[in-house]
Design a protein around this motif. Structure first.
Motif, mmCIF file in Angstrom:
data_model
loop_
_atom_site.group_PDB
_atom_site.id
_atom_site.type_symbol
_atom_site.label_atom_id
_atom_site.label_comp_id
_atom_site.label_asym_id
_atom_site.label_seq_id
_atom_site.Cartn_x
_atom_site.Cartn_y
_atom_site.Cartn_z
ATOM 1 N N VAL A 21 50.290 37.606 23.796
ATOM 2 C CA VAL A 21 50.063 37.974 25.183
ATOM 3 C C VAL A 21 51.029 37.188 26.053
ATOM 4 O O VAL A 21 51.241 35.993 25.846
ATOM 5 C CB VAL A 21 48.607 37.676 25.602
ATOM 6 N N TRP A 54 51.236 45.679 37.505
ATOM 7 C CA TRP A 54 50.614 45.616 36.175
ATOM 8 C C TRP A 54 51.653 45.833 35.081
ATOM 9 O O TRP A 54 52.400 46.811 35.103
ATOM 10 C CB TRP A 54 49.514 46.653 36.065
ATOM 11 N N HIS A 57 48.890 47.127 29.133
ATOM 12 C CA HIS A 57 47.925 46.475 28.260
ATOM 13 C C HIS A 57 47.778 47.287 26.982
ATOM 14 O O HIS A 57 48.309 48.399 26.866
ATOM 15 C CB HIS A 57 46.567 46.339 28.952
ATOM 16 N N GLN A 61 41.940 45.047 25.298
ATOM 17 C CA GLN A 61 42.184 43.822 26.053
ATOM 18 C C GLN A 61 41.312 43.772 27.315
ATOM 19 O O GLN A 61 40.744 44.781 27.742
ATOM 20 C CB GLN A 61 43.663 43.720 26.436
ATOM 21 N N LEU A 63 40.727 41.483 31.347
ATOM 22 C CA LEU A 63 41.414 40.779 32.410
ATOM 23 C C LEU A 63 40.451 39.828 33.100
ATOM 24 O O LEU A 63 39.242 39.862 32.860
ATOM 25 C CB LEU A 63 42.024 41.769 33.415
ATOM 26 N N PRO A 85 46.228 52.675 28.119
ATOM 27 C CA PRO A 85 47.509 52.266 28.687
ATOM 28 C C PRO A 85 48.292 53.487 29.168
ATOM 29 O O PRO A 85 48.341 54.510 28.488
ATOM 30 C CB PRO A 85 48.227 51.604 27.499
ATOM 31 N N PRO A 122 47.099 41.399 31.151
ATOM 32 C CA PRO A 122 45.943 41.438 30.263
ATOM 33 C C PRO A 122 45.794 40.138 29.467
ATOM 34 O O PRO A 122 46.758 39.407 29.275
ATOM 35 C CB PRO A 122 46.262 42.607 29.333
#
Length: 253
Positions: A21, A54, A57, A61, A63, A85, A122
């Motif tokens: 990530v 953004w 993601h 996932q 947030l 996504p 994310p």
């Protein structure tokens, strides 16, 4: 929200561990504007947010969301991402209304389209599913939220990889995303059910047909729900022959 993982790999192909990530995505707060509110059940609603910055993601996932009061007081919560996504610059969160919930209470009683909050993410690559391996999804209540991101991703991309979902709800009225669920989903009701449908918790009998479909290479199992459901579902999986190191668990509460 917590995570558990056991290292290891499958018998026929390498099973990835935690997906990397972005450190920047994990730490930078971004403005998000509420654009739409959709009621899902009497106690759950989906909130669509426009997040121009953004970075994207993976299904599964979550947030971090932050509310800031005029006096500077802040409240933060983790929420799973419900949307697949895409490049729309929008993400969706589906929230249960929690009695006396500080953040969910604001969403249900104060929030209106046009309001701005903050998000970062994310977060977590452990529960993410890129769509590259057969997925067996088990969820209860709002635990279906990250799993639905996987289902939506599977449909949007027209993926051929097998995907099946077993979801538990108290009643048909409490089944989140009921209008979207298709042939990939088996629903189990614990309090009330349509005529002719047994009432009760998820059992080995519900899981058996899904395990019998075991694709080449086996399933990667994703379990999401309360602590009690996660323990129960993971035990059923293991008893049905699912390798422990091929079970990923996300717990709420």
């Amino acid at each position: 929200m917590t995570e558990t993982t056991t290292p290891g790999g499958g018998p026929r192909f390498a099973v990835p561990g935690r997906i990397a990530v972005s450190e920047q995505a994990e730490t930078v707060w971004q403005p998000a504007t509420l654009t739409e509110i959709r009621r899902e059940t009497p106690h759950a609603a989906t909130f669509r947010l426009a997040v121009p910055g953004w970075a994207g993601h993976l299904p599964g996932q979550h947030l971090m969301l932050r509310l800031t009061a005029p006096d500077g007081y802040t409240a933060q919560r983790h929420y799973s991402i419900a949307s697949a996504p895409d490049d729309s610059g929008h993400i969706e969160l589906t929230l249960d209304r929690v009695p006396d919930g500080e953040v969910s209470g604001w969403f249900y009683t104060v929030a209106r389209p046009g309001d701005t909050i903050e998000v970062r993410g994310p977060l977590s690559g452990f529960f993410a599913w890129p769509g590259d391996r057969p997925a067996l999804l088990l969820g209860a209540g709002s635990g279906v939220v990250p799993l639905m991101s996987m289902v939506r991703h599977h449909r949007a991309r027209g993926l051929d990889v097998p995907l099946r979902m077993l979801v538990s709800a108290r009643s048909p009225e409490e089944l989140i995303y009921a209008r979207e669920l298709g042939a990939e989903t088996t629903a189990v009701f614990t309090r009330s059910a349509p005529a002719g449908v047994p009432v009760g918790r998820v059992t080995a009998a519900h899981l058996a047909p899904l395990m019998a479909e075991r694709p080449p290479g086996g399933w990667e199992a994703f379990v999401c729900g309360s602590n009690g459901f996660a323990e129960h579902a993971s035990r059923l999986l293991v008893r049905a022959g699912q390798p422990v190191d091929r079970i990923r668990i996300e717990r709420f509460g």
